[in-house]
Scaffold this motif. Structure first.
Motif, mmCIF file in Angstrom:
data_model
loop_
_atom_site.group_PDB
_atom_site.id
_atom_site.type_symbol
_atom_site.label_atom_id
_atom_site.label_comp_id
_atom_site.label_asym_id
_atom_site.label_seq_id
_atom_site.Cartn_x
_atom_site.Cartn_y
_atom_site.Cartn_z
ATOM 1 N N ARG A 130 0.833 -1.197 0.000
ATOM 2 C CA ARG A 130 0.000 0.000 0.000
ATOM 3 C C ARG A 130 0.871 1.252 0.000
ATOM 4 O O ARG A 130 1.693 1.436 0.884
ATOM 5 C CB ARG A 130 -0.876 -0.021 1.243
ATOM 6 C CG ARG A 130 -1.840 1.116 1.356
ATOM 7 C CD ARG A 130 -3.254 0.598 1.305
ATOM 8 N NE ARG A 130 -4.201 1.673 1.417
ATOM 9 C CZ ARG A 130 -5.096 1.786 2.378
ATOM 10 N NH1 ARG A 130 -5.180 0.868 3.318
ATOM 11 N NH2 ARG A 130 -5.933 2.786 2.390
ATOM 12 N N ARG B 229 -6.270 12.652 0.532
ATOM 13 C CA ARG B 229 -7.375 11.991 -0.185
ATOM 14 C C ARG B 229 -7.477 12.496 -1.623
ATOM 15 O O ARG B 229 -7.712 11.714 -2.545
ATOM 16 C CB ARG B 229 -8.693 12.223 0.549
ATOM 17 C CG ARG B 229 -8.896 11.332 1.735
ATOM 18 C CD ARG B 229 -10.315 11.477 2.286
ATOM 19 N NE ARG B 229 -10.562 10.526 3.342
ATOM 20 C CZ ARG B 229 -10.689 10.844 4.624
ATOM 21 N NH1 ARG B 229 -10.612 12.101 5.002
ATOM 22 N NH2 ARG B 229 -10.922 9.915 5.527
ATOM 23 N N THR C 8 -4.550 7.299 0.985
ATOM 24 C CA THR C 8 -5.390 7.155 2.170
ATOM 25 C C THR C 8 -4.677 6.445 3.319
ATOM 26 O O THR C 8 -5.285 6.177 4.346
ATOM 27 C CB THR C 8 -6.686 6.391 1.834
ATOM 28 O OG1 THR C 8 -6.357 5.121 1.282
ATOM 29 C CG2 THR C 8 -7.538 7.190 0.865
ATOM 30 N N TYR C 9 -3.411 6.149 3.128
ATOM 31 C CA TYR C 9 -2.615 5.530 4.188
ATOM 32 C C TYR C 9 -1.512 6.509 4.571
ATOM 33 O O TYR C 9 -0.697 6.888 3.734
ATOM 34 C CB TYR C 9 -2.048 4.196 3.709
ATOM 35 C CG TYR C 9 -1.191 3.471 4.722
ATOM 36 C CD1 TYR C 9 -1.581 3.340 6.053
ATOM 37 C CD2 TYR C 9 0.010 2.907 4.343
ATOM 38 C CE1 TYR C 9 -0.789 2.668 6.971
ATOM 39 C CE2 TYR C 9 0.803 2.224 5.247
ATOM 40 C CZ TYR C 9 0.402 2.116 6.562
ATOM 41 O OH TYR C 9 1.180 1.457 7.476
ATOM 42 N N ASP D 23 -5.134 4.614 8.513
ATOM 43 C CA ASP D 23 -5.838 4.309 7.276
ATOM 44 C C ASP D 23 -7.044 5.245 7.217
ATOM 45 O O ASP D 23 -8.002 5.081 7.960
ATOM 46 C CB ASP D 23 -6.285 2.850 7.271
ATOM 47 C CG ASP D 23 -7.021 2.437 6.019
ATOM 48 O OD1 ASP D 23 -7.350 3.314 5.191
ATOM 49 O OD2 ASP D 23 -7.291 1.239 5.874
ATOM 50 N N ASP E 204 -9.312 5.488 5.055
ATOM 51 C CA ASP E 204 -10.528 4.794 4.629
ATOM 52 C C ASP E 204 -11.270 4.188 5.817
ATOM 53 O O ASP E 204 -12.482 4.024 5.765
ATOM 54 C CB ASP E 204 -10.209 3.704 3.617
ATOM 55 C CG ASP E 204 -9.849 4.266 2.254
ATOM 56 O OD1 ASP E 204 -10.232 5.417 1.960
ATOM 57 O OD2 ASP E 204 -9.187 3.559 1.484
ATOM 58 N N ALA E 205 -10.557 3.863 6.869
ATOM 59 C CA ALA E 205 -11.174 3.260 8.049
ATOM 60 C C ALA E 205 -11.791 4.305 8.975
ATOM 61 O O ALA E 205 -12.483 3.943 9.921
ATOM 62 C CB ALA E 205 -10.137 2.437 8.809
ATOM 63 N N LYS F 6 -13.819 6.875 7.892
ATOM 64 C CA LYS F 6 -14.981 7.519 7.261
ATOM 65 C C LYS F 6 -16.208 7.427 8.116
ATOM 66 O O LYS F 6 -16.465 6.549 8.842
ATOM 67 C CB LYS F 6 -15.266 6.920 5.886
ATOM 68 C CG LYS F 6 -14.206 7.297 4.876
ATOM 69 C CD LYS F 6 -14.585 6.714 3.537
ATOM 70 C CE LYS F 6 -13.563 7.093 2.495
ATOM 71 N NZ LYS F 6 -13.843 6.569 1.208
#
Length: 117
Positions: A37, A69, A74-75, A112, A114-115, A117
């Motif tokens: 990633r 973003r 996203t990491y 992360d 994404d985690a 949101k």
């Protein structure tokens, strides 16, 4: 960077290149291996001494997250000196997880987006 009028009150760098210092994590593991990633690193975060205590780091992190973003990253990873307890608390409040130590008595975290949101 955050401006108040013409004055820079907070700044940070969103580094998108690999950092060799992040390859040797001791006492832990990154959430995602580098090969799996892509990541960005938040470096050189600072808030003007005259403006500390106004939670400008929250606004700065929000801006950094939005910028990452927008670039498809996203990491995120970040580190600070092991003695900098104030920065460690700020990093943890923004959702980063402690992952281990880096060379030079530095502690490392990742997140992360994404985690969250």
């Amino acid at each position: 960077m955050l401006l108040l009028g013409d004055e820079v009150v907070a700044t940070a760098t969103l580094w998108q290149e690999k950092d060799v210092n992040y390859q040797r994590l001791q006492g832990g593991r990154w959430l995602y291996p580098t090969k799996r990633r892509p990541y960005a690193i938040i470096h050189r975060m600072a808030v003007s001494f005259q403006h500390q205590g106004y939670h400008l780091s929250t606004a700065l992190f929000t801006h950094l997250f939005e910028t990452a973003r927008a670039k498809g990253l996203t990491y995120l990873r970040i580190d600070t000196h092991a003695k900098n307890k104030k920065m460690q608390a700020i990093i943890a409040r923004r959702g980063f997880t402690y992952r281990g130590q880096l060379a030079g008595d530095r502690v490392a975290y990742d997140l992360d987006l994404d985690a969250t949101k």
